[in-house]
Write a protein that holds these residues in place. Structure first.
Motif, PDB file in Angstrom:
ATOM      1  N   GLY A 199      38.892  41.913  67.326  1.00 60.34           N
ATOM      2  CA  GLY A 199      39.199  42.114  65.916  1.00 60.34           C
ATOM      3  C   GLY A 199      37.954  42.455  65.129  1.00 60.34           C
ATOM      4  O   GLY A 199      36.857  42.030  65.477  1.00 60.34           O
ATOM      5  N   VAL A 200      38.156  43.267  64.089  1.00 61.78           N
ATOM      6  CA  VAL A 200      37.047  43.690  63.228  1.00 61.78           C
ATOM      7  C   VAL A 200      37.484  43.533  61.775  1.00 61.78           C
ATOM      8  O   VAL A 200      38.596  43.911  61.410  1.00 61.78           O
ATOM      9  N   VAL A 201      36.613  42.991  60.951  1.00 61.84           N
ATOM     10  CA  VAL A 201      36.836  42.923  59.510  1.00 61.84           C
ATOM     11  C   VAL A 201      35.741  43.739  58.850  1.00 61.84           C
ATOM     12  O   VAL A 201      34.553  43.507  59.090  1.00 61.84           O
ATOM     13  N   ARG A 202      36.152  44.702  58.038  1.00 60.67           N
ATOM     14  CA  ARG A 202      35.184  45.527  57.310  1.00 60.67           C
ATOM     15  C   ARG A 202      34.892  44.899  55.961  1.00 60.67           C
ATOM     16  O   ARG A 202      35.765  44.742  55.118  1.00 60.67           O
ATOM     17  N   GLU A 203      33.632  44.548  55.744  1.00 56.40           N
ATOM     18  CA  GLU A 203      33.225  43.875  54.511  1.00 56.40           C
ATOM     19  C   GLU A 203      33.453  44.738  53.278  1.00 56.40           C
ATOM     20  O   GLU A 203      33.983  44.260  52.273  1.00 56.40           O
ATOM     21  N   VAL A 204      33.043  45.996  53.332  1.00 56.78           N
ATOM     22  CA  VAL A 204      33.151  46.863  52.156  1.00 56.78           C
ATOM     23  C   VAL A 204      34.619  47.071  51.787  1.00 56.78           C
ATOM     24  O   VAL A 204      34.996  46.974  50.618  1.00 56.78           O
ATOM     25  N   LEU A 205      35.466  47.305  52.772  1.00 59.04           N
ATOM     26  CA  LEU A 205      36.892  47.498  52.499  1.00 59.04           C
ATOM     27  C   LEU A 205      37.495  46.259  51.866  1.00 59.04           C
ATOM     28  O   LEU A 205      38.167  46.336  50.831  1.00 59.04           O
ATOM     29  N   GLU A 206      37.282  45.116  52.489  1.00 62.19           N
ATOM     30  CA  GLU A 206      37.924  43.895  52.000  1.00 62.19           C
ATOM     31  C   GLU A 206      37.438  43.509  50.604  1.00 62.19           C
ATOM     32  O   GLU A 206      38.232  43.078  49.779  1.00 62.19           O
ATOM     33  N   SER A 207      36.156  43.664  50.334  1.00 63.15           N
ATOM     34  CA  SER A 207      35.675  43.319  48.994  1.00 63.15           C
ATOM     35  C   SER A 207      36.190  44.323  47.962  1.00 63.15           C
ATOM     36  O   SER A 207      36.535  43.935  46.842  1.00 63.15           O
ATOM     37  N   ALA A 208      36.298  45.587  48.327  1.00 65.74           N
ATOM     38  CA  ALA A 208      36.821  46.601  47.396  1.00 65.74           C
ATOM     39  C   ALA A 208      38.287  46.327  47.064  1.00 65.74           C
ATOM     40  O   ALA A 208      38.697  46.403  45.897  1.00 65.74           O
ATOM     41  N   VAL A 209      39.083  45.985  48.065  1.00 68.83           N
ATOM     42  CA  VAL A 209      40.495  45.689  47.834  1.00 68.83           C
ATOM     43  C   VAL A 209      40.635  44.452  46.959  1.00 68.83           C
ATOM     44  O   VAL A 209      41.416  44.428  45.999  1.00 68.83           O
ATOM     45  N   LYS A 210      39.876  43.436  47.262  1.00 71.82           N
ATOM     46  CA  LYS A 210      39.955  42.196  46.471  1.00 71.82           C
ATOM     47  C   LYS A 210      39.568  42.449  45.015  1.00 71.82           C
ATOM     48  O   LYS A 210      40.245  41.990  44.095  1.00 71.82           O
ATOM     49  N   MET A 211      38.489  43.195  44.798  1.00 74.14           N
ATOM     50  CA  MET A 211      38.061  43.481  43.428  1.00 74.14           C
ATOM     51  C   MET A 211      39.079  44.357  42.700  1.00 74.14           C
ATOM     52  O   MET A 211      39.334  44.168  41.507  1.00 74.14           O
ATOM     53  N   GLY A 212      39.661  45.310  43.414  1.00 75.79           N
ATOM     54  CA  GLY A 212      40.690  46.149  42.817  1.00 75.79           C
ATOM     55  C   GLY A 212      41.889  45.324  42.376  1.00 75.79           C
ATOM     56  O   GLY A 212      42.435  45.513  41.279  1.00 75.79           O
ATOM     57  N   ARG A 213      42.301  44.405  43.232  1.00 75.48           N
ATOM     58  CA  ARG A 213      43.416  43.518  42.887  1.00 75.48           C
ATOM     59  C   ARG A 213      43.077  42.690  41.640  1.00 75.48           C
ATOM     60  O   ARG A 213      43.899  42.538  40.740  1.00 75.48           O
ATOM     61  N   MET A 214      41.862  42.144  41.595  1.00 78.90           N
ATOM     62  CA  MET A 214      41.445  41.342  40.448  1.00 78.90           C
ATOM     63  C   MET A 214      41.483  42.163  39.163  1.00 78.90           C
ATOM     64  O   MET A 214      41.954  41.679  38.121  1.00 78.90           O
ATOM     65  N   ALA A 215      40.998  43.395  39.233  1.00 73.17           N
ATOM     66  CA  ALA A 215      40.986  44.255  38.049  1.00 73.17           C
ATOM     67  C   ALA A 215      42.405  44.566  37.582  1.00 73.17           C
ATOM     68  O   ALA A 215      42.702  44.503  36.377  1.00 73.17           O
ATOM     69  N   LEU A 216      43.289  44.901  38.523  1.00 70.30           N
ATOM     70  CA  LEU A 216      44.672  45.217  38.151  1.00 70.30           C
ATOM     71  C   LEU A 216      45.386  43.991  37.584  1.00 70.30           C
ATOM     72  O   LEU A 216      46.137  44.099  36.600  1.00 70.30           O
ATOM     73  N   GLU A 217      45.145  42.827  38.172  1.00 66.13           N
ATOM     74  CA  GLU A 217      45.738  41.596  37.641  1.00 66.13           C
ATOM     75  C   GLU A 217      45.245  41.321  36.219  1.00 66.13           C
ATOM     76  O   GLU A 217      46.014  40.895  35.361  1.00 66.13           O
ATOM     77  N   SER A 218      43.968  41.584  35.974  1.00 68.86           N
ATOM     78  CA  SER A 218      43.386  41.290  34.658  1.00 68.86           C
ATOM     79  C   SER A 218      43.978  42.140  33.543  1.00 68.86           C
ATOM     80  O   SER A 218      43.936  41.751  32.382  1.00 68.86           O
ATOM     81  N   ILE A 219      44.537  43.299  33.896  1.00 65.62           N
ATOM     82  CA  ILE A 219      45.147  44.149  32.860  1.00 65.62           C
ATOM     83  C   ILE A 219      46.667  44.049  32.873  1.00 65.62           C
ATOM     84  O   ILE A 219      47.359  44.821  32.223  1.00 65.62           O
ATOM     85  N   GLY A 220      47.179  43.080  33.637  1.00 70.35           N
ATOM     86  CA  GLY A 220      48.600  42.785  33.577  1.00 70.35           C
ATOM     87  C   GLY A 220      49.512  43.614  34.463  1.00 70.35           C
ATOM     88  O   GLY A 220      50.723  43.643  34.230  1.00 70.35           O
ATOM     89  N   VAL A 221      48.982  44.277  35.467  1.00 76.40           N
ATOM     90  CA  VAL A 221      49.830  45.048  36.375  1.00 76.40           C
ATOM     91  C   VAL A 221      50.674  44.079  37.200  1.00 76.40           C
ATOM     92  O   VAL A 221      50.193  43.033  37.649  1.00 76.40           O
ATOM     93  N   ASP A 222      51.934  44.421  37.377  1.00 74.49           N
ATOM     94  CA  ASP A 222      52.882  43.607  38.125  1.00 74.49           C
ATOM     95  C   ASP A 222      52.398  43.390  39.558  1.00 74.49           C
ATOM     96  O   ASP A 222      51.905  44.311  40.202  1.00 74.49           O
ATOM     97  N   HIS A 223      52.557  42.182  40.069  1.00 75.63           N
ATOM     98  CA  HIS A 223      52.073  41.846  41.416  1.00 75.63           C
ATOM     99  C   HIS A 223      52.741  42.688  42.496  1.00 75.63           C
ATOM    100  O   HIS A 223      52.096  43.054  43.483  1.00 75.63           O
ATOM    101  N   ALA A 224      54.002  43.022  42.329  1.00 77.80           N
ATOM    102  CA  ALA A 224      54.690  43.869  43.311  1.00 77.80           C
ATOM    103  C   ALA A 224      54.061  45.259  43.339  1.00 77.80           C
ATOM    104  O   ALA A 224      53.904  45.864  44.408  1.00 77.80           O
TER     105      ALA A 224
END
Length: 97
Positions: A24-49
Protein backbone atom coordinates in the motif's frame (compact mmCIF):
# COMPACT_ATOMS: atom_id res chain seq x y z
CA UNK A 1 5.07 -12.53 5.18
CA UNK A 2 5.52 -8.96 6.33
CA UNK A 3 3.46 -6.25 4.64
CA UNK A 4 5.16 -3.12 3.39
CA UNK A 5 3.32 0.20 3.37
CA UNK A 6 4.92 3.32 1.98
CA UNK A 7 4.29 7.01 2.56
CA UNK A 8 5.19 8.70 -0.71
CA UNK A 9 5.49 12.46 -1.02
CA UNK A 10 3.90 12.79 -4.46
CA UNK A 11 3.09 11.04 -7.73
CA UNK A 12 6.74 11.13 -8.82
CA UNK A 13 7.64 9.03 -5.79
CA UNK A 14 4.81 6.60 -6.58
CA UNK A 15 6.01 6.20 -10.17
CA UNK A 16 9.50 5.40 -8.88
CA UNK A 17 7.99 2.61 -6.77
CA UNK A 18 6.68 0.79 -9.86
CA UNK A 19 7.45 -2.89 -9.48
CA UNK A 20 8.43 -2.56 -5.81
CA UNK A 21 6.93 -5.19 -3.49
CA UNK A 22 4.70 -2.79 -1.53
CA UNK A 23 1.24 -3.58 -0.23
CA UNK A 24 0.00 0.00 0.00
CA UNK A 25 1.03 3.57 -0.73
CA UNK A 26 -0.31 6.83 0.69
CA UNK A 27 0.53 10.00 -1.20
CA UNK A 28 1.09 12.89 1.20
CA UNK A 29 0.46 15.70 -1.29
CA UNK A 30 -2.78 14.14 -2.56
CA UNK A 31 -4.20 13.42 0.87
CA UNK A 32 -3.38 16.84 2.30
CA UNK A 33 -4.81 18.57 -0.79
CA UNK A 34 -8.06 16.62 -0.56
CA UNK A 35 -8.38 17.28 3.16
CA UNK A 36 -7.75 21.01 2.73
CA UNK A 37 -10.19 21.17 -0.17
CA UNK A 38 -12.86 19.51 1.95
CA UNK A 39 -12.20 21.97 4.79
CA UNK A 40 -12.50 24.94 2.45
CA UNK A 41 -15.76 23.69 0.91
CA UNK A 42 -17.21 22.96 4.35
CA UNK A 43 -16.27 26.46 5.54
CA UNK A 44 -18.37 28.05 2.79
CA UNK A 45 -21.35 25.82 3.45
CA UNK A 46 -21.19 23.34 0.57
CA UNK A 47 -23.40 20.31 1.19
CA UNK A 48 -21.50 17.26 2.46
CA UNK A 49 -22.99 15.02 -0.24
CA UNK A 50 -21.69 17.43 -2.90
CA UNK A 51 -18.25 17.51 -1.25
CA UNK A 52 -18.17 13.69 -1.24
CA UNK A 53 -19.21 13.58 -4.91
CA UNK A 54 -16.56 16.12 -5.87
CA UNK A 55 -13.88 14.22 -3.97
CA UNK A 56 -14.92 10.99 -5.70
CA UNK A 57 -14.64 12.58 -9.16
CA UNK A 58 -11.25 14.06 -8.27
CA UNK A 59 -9.89 10.78 -6.89
CA UNK A 60 -11.11 8.71 -9.88
CA UNK A 61 -9.53 11.16 -12.31
CA UNK A 62 -6.30 11.25 -10.31
CA UNK A 63 -6.15 7.45 -10.11
CA UNK A 64 -6.52 7.10 -13.89
CA UNK A 65 -3.93 9.80 -14.52
CA UNK A 66 -1.45 8.12 -12.17
CA UNK A 67 -2.10 4.75 -13.83
CA UNK A 68 -1.25 6.18 -17.26
CA UNK A 69 1.82 7.97 -15.90
CA UNK A 70 3.05 4.83 -14.12
CA UNK A 71 2.63 2.71 -17.25
CA UNK A 72 4.48 5.29 -19.32
CA UNK A 73 7.09 5.94 -16.63
CA UNK A 74 6.62 9.62 -17.43
CA UNK A 75 5.13 12.29 -15.16
CA UNK A 76 4.17 14.30 -18.27
CA UNK A 77 1.88 11.55 -19.56
CA UNK A 78 -1.89 11.97 -19.25
CA UNK A 79 -1.88 15.75 -19.20
CA UNK A 80 -5.01 15.62 -21.33
CA UNK A 81 -7.05 14.11 -18.49
CA UNK A 82 -6.19 16.72 -15.88
CA UNK A 83 -9.22 18.58 -14.57
CA UNK A 84 -8.97 22.12 -15.88
CA UNK A 85 -10.76 25.31 -14.94
CA UNK A 86 -12.92 25.02 -18.09
CA UNK A 87 -14.01 21.50 -17.07
CA UNK A 88 -14.89 22.69 -13.56
CA UNK A 89 -17.00 25.49 -15.03
CA UNK A 90 -18.74 22.98 -17.29
CA UNK A 91 -19.53 20.71 -14.35
CA UNK A 92 -21.00 23.63 -12.43
CA UNK A 93 -23.20 24.66 -15.38
CA UNK A 94 -24.49 21.09 -15.82
CA UNK A 95 -25.30 20.84 -12.13
CA UNK A 96 -27.12 24.18 -12.16
CA UNK A 97 -29.07 23.39 -15.37
Amino acid sequence: KASIYVRAFDRRAVIKLKGAPVDGVVREVLESAVKMGRMALESIGVDHAEIDRTEDIYRRNDKERLRVQSEAGDIRAARGIMITQDQRAGLSEEQAG
